[in-house]
Design a protein around this motif. Structure first.
Motif, PDB file in Angstrom:
ATOM      1  N   ARG A  91      59.972  19.229  12.852  1.00 36.95           N
ATOM      2  CA  ARG A  91      58.909  19.311  13.854  1.00 36.95           C
ATOM      3  C   ARG A  91      59.388  20.040  15.108  1.00 36.95           C
ATOM      4  NH1 ARG A  91      54.140  16.635  13.098  1.00 36.95           N
ATOM      5  NH2 ARG A  91      54.149  15.095  11.434  1.00 36.95           N
ATOM      6  N   PHE A  92      58.453  20.808  15.706  1.00 40.03           N
ATOM      7  CA  PHE A  92      58.723  21.392  17.009  1.00 40.03           C
ATOM      8  C   PHE A  92      58.638  20.288  18.056  1.00 40.03           C
ATOM      9  CE2 PHE A  92      57.457  25.549  15.140  1.00 40.03           C
ATOM     10  CZ  PHE A  92      58.590  26.251  15.520  1.00 40.03           C
ATOM     11  N   ILE A  93      59.489  20.374  19.056  1.00 39.04           N
ATOM     12  CA  ILE A  93      59.432  19.418  20.168  1.00 39.04           C
ATOM     13  C   ILE A  93      58.330  19.910  21.109  1.00 39.04           C
ATOM     14  CG2 ILE A  93      60.729  18.294  22.010  1.00 39.04           C
ATOM     15  CD1 ILE A  93      61.735  17.762  19.079  1.00 39.04           C
ATOM     16  N   LEU A 107      65.293  16.076  24.939  1.00 40.13           N
ATOM     17  CA  LEU A 107      64.758  17.099  24.047  1.00 40.13           C
ATOM     18  C   LEU A 107      63.855  17.996  24.885  1.00 40.13           C
ATOM     19  CD1 LEU A 107      63.624  14.887  21.006  1.00 40.13           C
ATOM     20  CD2 LEU A 107      65.879  15.810  21.489  1.00 40.13           C
ATOM     21  N   PHE A 108      63.812  19.290  24.523  1.00 43.08           N
ATOM     22  CA  PHE A 108      63.090  20.240  25.363  1.00 43.08           C
ATOM     23  C   PHE A 108      61.998  20.969  24.592  1.00 43.08           C
ATOM     24  CE2 PHE A 108      67.421  19.851  27.024  1.00 43.08           C
ATOM     25  CZ  PHE A 108      67.139  19.352  28.292  1.00 43.08           C
ATOM     26  N   MET A 109      60.932  21.264  25.300  1.00 42.00           N
ATOM     27  CA  MET A 109      59.773  21.946  24.728  1.00 42.00           C
ATOM     28  C   MET A 109      60.195  23.212  23.971  1.00 42.00           C
ATOM     29  SD  MET A 109      56.575  23.522  26.810  1.00 42.00           S
ATOM     30  CE  MET A 109      54.920  23.443  26.202  1.00 42.00           C
ATOM     31  N   MET A 167      61.076  24.973  29.845  1.00 43.29           N
ATOM     32  CA  MET A 167      60.509  26.263  29.434  1.00 43.29           C
ATOM     33  C   MET A 167      59.605  26.814  30.522  1.00 43.29           C
ATOM     34  SD  MET A 167      61.094  27.855  26.586  1.00 43.29           S
ATOM     35  CE  MET A 167      61.947  27.620  25.039  1.00 43.29           C
ATOM     36  N   GLY A 168      58.797  25.940  31.096  1.00 41.62           N
ATOM     37  CA  GLY A 168      57.889  26.366  32.164  1.00 41.62           C
ATOM     38  C   GLY A 168      58.642  26.845  33.386  1.00 41.62           C
TER      39      GLY A 168
END
Length: 884
Positions: free
Chosen positions: A143-145, A193-195, A217-218
Motif C-alpha cells: 500500500r501507498f502511505i 511514515l511519509f506521504m 511532501m507538501g
C-alpha cells in the motif's frame, strides 16, 4: 515534532482512540477544517487560454492575415466568413480538448489510491483524499502511505522511501522508537511514515499527523499531478503525418500560386485560394479527433470495468496475442471454500452447509492453527482479506472456533508474514505458560522444514513414509482441482525472532479447498482463441490443481502443457524461450518466474498482457506490453505499475477490453483515412483546374466551409462508431503495421481522386448546362457562379456519402447496417441541410458566391455524389470475392 513524542502522547494530542479510530462525524468535521488530503495541483488552464491555444497555429495566422487584407480592400463578406470559420474551428477544438481533459480527470479519480482506516470501531477502505489528521491507518504490504503518519504499532514493517529520500533500499520501521534530537534527518525517523512512500513488507498501524500540503511532501512542494497531454505513439505518428502532408500541401499551394501568376490570374483571389487550400488540405484536426476518440474510448472502457491508466495502452490492446492471467479471482470466482481436511489416516469431507461440527483432537488442532495463522476477518456473512484465509476462518466458525475467541484466548505476540518465495506464513501466539508457532502454507514447503508429525494425538518423527502419505493425499486433492494448504506448529518457552519460527515444526495436516471457475470465463477464452489470442494460466497452486481448472476452461488439454517454477529454474533462459510456446499453464511460480515468462513470450514477437496483484508483481507488470492490475485484490504498488486496472478482477474484462481497444483503433483509422480522402479530393480538384487553366472551381470561403462542416462532423461520428461485432474474429494487429496497410492507403487515394475528379466534372457540367465551355473568353460571372455551386455541393455531398462506406474496410454498408451509427446519419443529414441553407438563403448565397439549384441539378448532384460511395462498395465486394 511528532517523531520526538511517544505514540501515546501523539494519540492524546490528536484526541483519538487507536482501537476505534475517529467517528464518521468527527472525520467529516476534520475534513472540512483541514481540507482534502492532496497536494496543490498546477493551476488549471482557463477556457480563454485553451481557446487562444487553438489559434496558435501558423496556418491560422496566415488565414487571419488574409482576413485583415480582405477588410483593408473592402471585401467585408469574405473577411467575416474567414474569421467565423477560424472561430468555429477554435470552438470545436476547445470543446474536444475540454471533453478529453474531463475524461482523463474522471479516470484519475477512479485510480486514486485507497486507504484502510478505523472509523467508528470498524476498518473501512476509503479514498486517500478523505484521510484526515487523527485517522488510524492500517498498513500492509503493497500500500501507498497516504499521509504523514506516526506509527502506533509495527511488525516487521519496511517502507520504500525513494520518492522522498532518494534511497531505494526499504527502511525498517519501529513504532516504539523516540527521537529527542529535533534535527533527526527524515530518512532516520523510523517511527514515522511519509506521504507517497510505499509499504513493501510487514504490517502496522499509525495515526495521521499531517495531510496534503502539511506533509513532508507538501513542504518541499513536490507536485504529484503529472501532465496528461503526453501524446500516444499513434498521435505522434499522425502529428508527423500531418506535418509531412502540410509541407507537401504548402509546396502544391506555392506551385498553384506560381502557375496562376504565369497565367495572369487575379493575384489576391489566388492568394486566398492557396491559403484556404492549405488550411483545407492539412488535416490539423487529426490530433484533436484522435484525442477525443481515445478519451471517449477509455471512458467507455471504464464502464465495462477496465480503467485504462495510460492512453498508449488503448492502441496496444488491439495487438495483444497472449494473455497471461492469474488463476485465483481472475479465472475463478474468488470464493474459496474448504471441502476436505486431512490429519494422518483421517480424510474427511466438509459438509456444504451447517455449523457446530465436532472434530477429533487432531482435527481441532489443525483448524485452530489455520484460524490463528491468518489476518482475514469474517463477520455477518462478509469477509475481508485474502479469500484463502477467509475460507479458513469460515471453516473455524463452523467448528465453533471463531477468530475473535481464539485471538483473545491465544494472543498473537509475533509473526512472519507470508512471502511468495517461501509460500508460508507463521504467527507466534501465547499457549498456556509458553508460546506456540502456527505455520500455514504450501504443504511441500512445510514438509521440507518439519521434523515431526501429529498422529492420533501423539507427536512422532516425520519419516519418509509419512511424508509420502501427506504428498499422496495432496496429489489426490490436486487431481480434484482442490487447492491444498498444510498446517504445522512448534511449542517454545519464550518469544522468539521471526527467523527462528520456521524450523523443527510438527505437521498437523492439510485442507483442500476449491475456487470454482467463473461461469463466463470459458466463453471469453473461446472468444480470445477465435481472435488469435492465447490464454495462459499462471498460479502459485499445485500443478494438478491448475491443470484441472485449465481443462475446465479450455486453456489446456493435458498436463504436458504445464510447467512448474522448479522446472523453469532448471532451464536456461534461451531453452525456456525456445519451449515457451508448448505450455499453457505455469504452476507453483514466483513473481520472478512471471518476469521470465513475459520475456520468453515477448522474445517471439508476441504482444503480452500480464495480470498481477501483489507487491512483487510490479516487475512483470512493467515488463509486459499491457500490465493489468486487480482493482479489488491488487495492491497500490501493482496498480501503480500497471497500464490497466480491472475493477472486477475478471479475466473476461480483459477480453472485452481487447475488443474495445481493437474497435477504438479501427475507428481512429476510419476517421483519419476519411479526412485524408476528403483533403486529397480538394487538393486534386483545385490543382488540376489551375494546371489545365480552368476557372477556379471553388473559392476560398467555400473550401473553408467544407473543411469545417463536411469533414469534421462525419470524421467525429466515424471516430465514435459502435464498432464491428466481428472484430474478435480477426487476428491481432501487428504493432509495426503501417497505418496505411491492408488497402487503407489505396482507399484514401481512390476516394480522394474520385471526389476531386467528380467535383471538377460537376463544375464542367454546370458550365456546359449554361451553354459555355472551358477556355471561353469573357465567360459570364453568372455561369461560373452556377458551375461553382454544382462543384461546391458535389464536393460536400460526395464526402458525406463517402463517410458511409468508410465504416468498414471489408463489409458492405448493407452488412454493417445504415442505421447502426445514428451519429453519422445525423452528421450526413445535417451536412446536406446546411449545404441547402447556404445555397438557398439569399444573403448566405451571396456571401459564399453560390445560387439556388434546380430540381434537375439536385438529381445530377446526387448521381455525381454517389459515385465514390458506389465505387468503394464495389471494390470491397471484389475483395470479399477474392478472399473467398
Amino acid at each position: 515534532m511528532w517523531f520526538s513524542k511517544s505514540s501515546k502522547e501523539v494519540l492524546k494530542e490528536l484526541d483519538v482512540n487507536p482501537a476505534t479510530g475517529l467517528s464518521n462525524q468527527e472525520a467529516q468535521k476534520r475534513l472540512e477544517k483541514y481540507g482534502e488530503n492532496k497536494l496543490k495541483a498546477k493551476p488549471k488552464k482557463s477556457l480563454l487560454s485553451l481557446f487562444l491555444a487553438q489559434l496558435n497555429d501558423m496556418l491560422i495566422y496566415v488565414l487571419l492575415a488574409a482576413a485583415v487584407i480582405t477588410l483593408v480592400i473592402g471585401e467585408y463578406v469574405d473577411a467575416i466568413i474567414i474569421i467565423l470559420v477560424v472561430l468555429i474551428n477554435a470552438f470545436v477544438g476547445l470543446i474536444q480538448e475540454s471533453k478529453a481533459e474531463k475524461a482523463i480527470e474522471a479516470l484519475q479519480q477512479m485510480t486514486t489510491p485507497r486507504t484502510l482506516v478505523k472509523r467508528d470501531g470498524e476498518i473501512k477502505e476509503i479514498n486517500s483524499e478523505h484521510v484526515v489528521p487523527g485517522d488510524i491507518v492500517v498498513i500492509d504490504a503493497g500500500r501507498f502511505i497516504p499521509a504523514d503518519i506516526r506509527l502506533v504499532e509495527s511488525v516487521n514493517l519496511q517502507i520504500e522511501e525513494s520518492a522522498l529520500t532518494g534511497e531505494s533500499v526499504p527502511t525498517d520501521k519501529d513504532s516504539n522508537t523516540i527521537f529527542e534530537d529535533p534535527k533527526t534527518p527524515i530518512g532516520d525517523r523510523s517511527n514515522m511514515l511519509f506521504m507517497s512512500t510505499l509499504s513493501t513488507y510487514g504490517r502496522g498501524e499509525g495515526v495521521v499527523v499531517g495531510t496534503g500540503m502539511e506533509t513532508e511532501m507538501g513542504s518541499i512542494a513536490k507536485a504529484l499531478d503529472e501532465d496528461v497531454d503526453e501524446m500516444t505513439p499513434l498521435q505522434r505518428r499522425l502529428d508527423e503525418l500531418g506535418k509531412v502532408l502540410g509541407f507537401i500541401c504548402i509546396g502544391i499551394c506555392a506551385v498553384i500560386f506560381i502557375v496562376a501568376l504565369i497565367q495572369g490570374r487575379e493575384l489576391f483571389d489566388m492568394f486566398l485560394t492557396a491559403i484556404s487550400l492549405a488550411v483545407a488540405a492539412i488535416p490539423e484536426g487529426l490530433a484533436a479527433i484522435v484525442a477525443i476518440v481515445l478519451s471517449i474510448g477509455v471512458t467507455k472502457m471504464s464502464k465495462i470495468n477496465a480503467i485504462v491508466r495510460k492512453l498508449p495502452a488503448v492502441e496496444t490492446l488491439g495487438s495483444v496475442n497472449v494473455i497471461c492471467s492469474d488463476k485465483t479471482g481472475t479465472l475463478t470466482q474468488n470464493k474459496m471454500t474448504v471441502v476436505k481436511h486431512y490429519v494422518m489416516n483421517h480424510l474427511k469431507d466438509v459438509p456444504a452447509e451447517g455449523a457446530g461440527f465436532k472434530g477429533s483432537d487432531d482435527e481441532n488442532e489443525l483448524i485452530k492453527s489455520f484460524v490463528l495463522c491468518s489476518d482475514a476477518t469474517y463477520e455477518n456473512g462478509q469477509g475481508t482479506g485474502d479469500p484463502t484465509e477467509v475460507a479458513l476462518i469460515v471453516l473455524g466458525n463452523r467448528h465453533n472456533m471463531t477468530k475473535n475467541d481464539l485471538n483473545q484466548k491465544y494472543k498473537r505476540v509475533g509473526e512472519k508474514p507470508f512471502d511468495s518465495d517461501r509460500k508460508l506464513m507463521s504467527t507466534l501466539n501465547e499457549e498456556g505458560n509458553g508460546y506456540r508457532v502456527h505455520t500455514k502454507g504450501a504443504i511441500d514447503n512445510i514438509l521440507q522444514i518439519a521434523t515431526h508429525a501429529l498422529v492420533d494425538g501423539q507427536v512422532v518423527p516425520l519419516t519418509e513414509e509419512l511424508k509420502q502419505q501427506y504428498l499422496q493425499i495432496t496429489l489426490e486433492m490436486s487431481n480434484d482441482a482442490l487447492r491444498v494448504l498444510g498446517a504445522a506448529y512448534k511449542d517454545v518457552d519464550s518469544i522468539i525472532d521471526a527467523d527462528e519460527m520456521e524450523n523443527g515444526l510438527t505437521v498437523i495436516g492439510l485442507v483442500g479447498m476449491i475456487d470454482p471457475p467463473r461461469l463466463e470465463v470459458k466463453d471469453s477464452i473461446a472468444e480470445a482463441k477465435m481472435a488469435g489470442i492465447r490464454s495462459i494460466m499462471i498460479t502459485g497452486d499445485h500443478k494438478n490443481t491448475a491443470v484441472a481448472i485449465a481443462r475446465q476452461l479450455g486453456i489446456a488439454d493435458s498436463i504436458e502443457q504445464s510447467l512448474t517454477g522448479a522446472e523453469i529454474d532448471q532451464m536456461s533462459d534461451d531453452e525456456f524461450a525456445q519451449k515457451i510456446n508448448n505450455y499453457r499453464v505455469f504452476a507453483r511460480v514466483s513473481p520472478e518466474h512471471k518476469v521470465k515468462i513475459v520475456k520468453a513470450f515477448k522474445s517471439h514477437g508476441n504482444i503480452v498482457s500480464m495480470t498481477g496483484d501483489g507487491v512483487n508483481d510490479a516487475p512483470s507488470l512493467k515488463n509486459a506490453d499491457i500490465g493489468v492490475a486487480m482493482g479489488i485484490t491488487g495492491t497500490d504498488v501493482s496498480k501503480g505499475a500497471s497500464d490497466m486496472i480491472l475493477t472486477d478482477d475478471n479475466f473476461s474484462t480483459i477480453v472485452h477490453a481487447v475488443e474495445e481497444g481493437r474497435n477504438i483503433y479501427n475507428n481512429i483509422k476510419k476517421a483519419v483515412i476519411f479526412l485524408l480522402s476528403c483533403n486529397l479530393g480538394e487538393v486534386i480538384c483545385i490543382f488540376l483546374a489551375i494546371l489545365l487553366n480552368w476557372p477556379i472551381p471553388l473559392i476560398a470561403t467555400q473550401l473553408l466551409w467544407i473543411n469545417l462542416v463536411t469533414d469534421s462532423l462525419p470524421a467525429l461520428a466515424l471516430g465514435m462508431d459502435p464498432g464491428d461485432k466481428d472484430v474478435m474474429k480477426e487476428k491481432p494487429r501487428d504493432p509495426k503495421e503501417s497505418f496505411f496497410a491492408n488497402g487503407a492507403g489505396f482507399r484514401a487515394i481512390l476516394g480522394g481522386t474520385l471526389i476531386g475528379l467528380l467535383t471538377l466534372g460537376a463544375f464542367y457540367f454546370g458550365l456546359v448546362e449554361h451553354g459555355h465551355y472551358i477556355g471561353e473568353v469573357n465567360m459570364p460571372e453568372e455561369a461560373i457562379t452556377y458551375a461553382r455551386t454544382m462543384a461546391f455541393v458535389v464536393l460536400a455531398v460526395s464526402q458525406l456519402f463517402y463517410s458511409l462506406t468508410m465504416r468498414n474496410s471489408k463489409k458492405s454498408i448493407f452488412q454493417v447496417g445504415f442505421m447502426t451509427n445514428k451519429l453519422l446519419i445525423g452528421a450526413i443529414i445535417a451536412g446536406i441541410f446546411l449545404q441547402f441553407i447556404v445555397i438557398s438563403v439569399p444573403f448566405l448565397a451571396d456571401a459564399f458566391g453560390v445560387q439556388m439549384l434546380t430540381l434537375f441539378d439536385w438529381g445530377v448532384v446526387l448521381v455525381f455524389s454517389l459515385i465514390p460511395f458506389l465505387v468503394n462498395e464495389a471494390v470491397k465486394g471484389f475483395m470479399r470475392l477474392k478472399d473467398k
